[in-house]
Scaffold this active site. Sequence first.
Site, PDB file in Angstrom:
ATOM      1  N   ARG A  90       0.811  -1.222   0.000  1.00 20.51           N
ATOM      2  CA  ARG A  90       0.000   0.000   0.000  1.00 20.51           C
ATOM      3  C   ARG A  90       0.846   1.275   0.000  1.00 20.51           C
ATOM      4  NH1 ARG A  90      -3.584  -2.183   4.958  1.00 20.51           N
ATOM      5  NH2 ARG A  90      -1.711  -3.474   5.170  1.00 20.51           N
ATOM      6  N   THR A 115       1.286 -12.525   9.105  1.00 20.94           N
ATOM      7  CA  THR A 115       1.894 -12.181  10.397  1.00 20.94           C
ATOM      8  C   THR A 115       2.112 -13.422  11.266  1.00 20.94           C
ATOM      9  OG1 THR A 115      -0.337 -11.608  11.154  1.00 20.94           O
ATOM     10  CG2 THR A 115       1.080  -9.787  10.498  1.00 20.94           C
ATOM     11  N   ASP A 153       5.765  -1.453  11.515  1.00 26.47           N
ATOM     12  CA  ASP A 153       5.224  -0.232  10.901  1.00 26.47           C
ATOM     13  C   ASP A 153       4.499   0.635  11.921  1.00 26.47           C
ATOM     14  OD1 ASP A 153       3.001  -1.787  11.323  1.00 26.47           O
ATOM     15  OD2 ASP A 153       2.267  -1.731   9.263  1.00 26.47           O
ATOM     16  N   ALA A 175      37.227  44.927  -2.452  1.00 22.03           N
ATOM     17  CA  ALA A 175      36.008  44.446  -3.104  1.00 22.03           C
ATOM     18  C   ALA A 175      36.298  44.030  -4.535  1.00 22.03           C
ATOM     19  CB  ALA A 175      34.945  45.549  -3.066  1.00 22.03           C
TER      20      ALA A 175
END
Length: 434
Positions: A15, A82, A102, A396
């Site tokens: 997903r 799982t 997660d 400069a």
Amino acid sequence: MSISVIILAAGQGTRMKSKLPKVLHPISGLPMLHYSIKAAQSVSDDIYVVLYHQAKLIEEEITKSFDNIKFVLQDHENYPGTGGAVMNIEPKHEKVLVLNGDMPLVTQEALEPLLKMDGDIVMSVFDLPDPSGYGRVIVKNGEVQGIVEEKDATDKQKSIKTVNAGVYLFKKEVLERYLPLLSNDNAQKEYYLTDIVKMAKEDGRHIVPVWVEEEAFKGVNSRYDLACAEEIMQAKIKEKWMRSGVTMHLPSTIYIDSRAQFIGECELENGVTILGESIINDSHIKAHTVVEDADIKSSTCGPMARIRPGTVLVDTHIGNFVEVKKSHLKGVKAGHLSYLGDAEIDEGTNIGAGTITCNYDGISKYKTTIGKNVFIGSDTQIVAPVTIEDDVMIAAGTTVTKDVKSGSLAISRTPQKIVENFFHKFFRTGKKDG
Ligand code: UD1
Ligand code: CA
């Protein structure tokens, strides 16, 4: 405490729609999985991380920050899901905490209520007005009867608002007994860890639900969830630092890496980004400045400055549109529009607007060394490698290509010419100067 922890991180994370494995997506600077491991380390000395998809990449990333983690390869082809993930592990301790990889917001404090409870299975649940995406938990008489995954739920079960947060404390013996009995007879053809609950209940075991704070157990399945989790984490990080003495203006517009540190009194204006392992000590970071892996002490930066990795600033003022990379500045003022890279600049030195250290010749990077009390005029290019000693003035517009000795002036300029009446002739104004 004598418990083992199993962290599930073998899933594909479909997903997320991403080439990067889900658990490596960063939140506040670190991969998601990093946070679950940190929480696990706070309660256990026996930690297993279950991997399968892009296992090598994940293992490499995690071993950069942690040792003492046991990586386990799931037999995903034969036992997906799982439940499959927890098979073939022999935990050292009698109690086994299972965490999903997660869940980046989980912390030691959030786990404590679960660890205190006694039961054959203690599981985390919370109530949600919109429970979609989570497994629904059937609770009766204070005990869990079963868990139904959304994809397997009837319409009636889908209306249950109590969901499985995905963290469980099992007696090891319960896992050993029921894991071999799991089947994949469900919508996803997977071995669900959650099915153990129903089987154990039917045998009269005690399954204790613990209502946990939703925030800490939020699962990340999509990039939208990732963004929501990061917002929660950011709010926590900022609250912690504000409580320890950091002033923040419009904190919702500020981003702070979880590894960043603040010391003493600091002030961060709106839109500030602090990345990596930055250390900010008694300093004021003004609006829309970005700091990354830098060490800033008693200094002011910005607005709109960029302080890049490897920079160390002490007693220094960095103004707007100044970029500093891998440079050490002590007691320096660089007020406007400059690039200072691979430089070492000492006390009392002033860097004029538009100064550029030319540190790169297309192949290698070179160092610029500037001593004390040097005045660098505006629009100066300093071509490295070069050393400018103490008490020097650079006029400069000068291009410095050679070392400059203490006490001298360096100037490289084309002499100015005046062409009188040029303007009126060129634009045919018909006028003439005095
Ligand atoms: C799971 C729970 C659900 C719960 C939710 C909480 C199951 C069957 N469902 O659903 O009840 O509400 O978490 O967030 O457990 N994993 C593996 N190997 C696999 C599959 C997944 O290690 O074969 C890992 C994943 O990497 C992930 C974790 O397990 O870290 C959870 O997997 P995921 O697919 O996200 O489960 P959910 O559908 O969220
Ligand atoms: Ca999940």
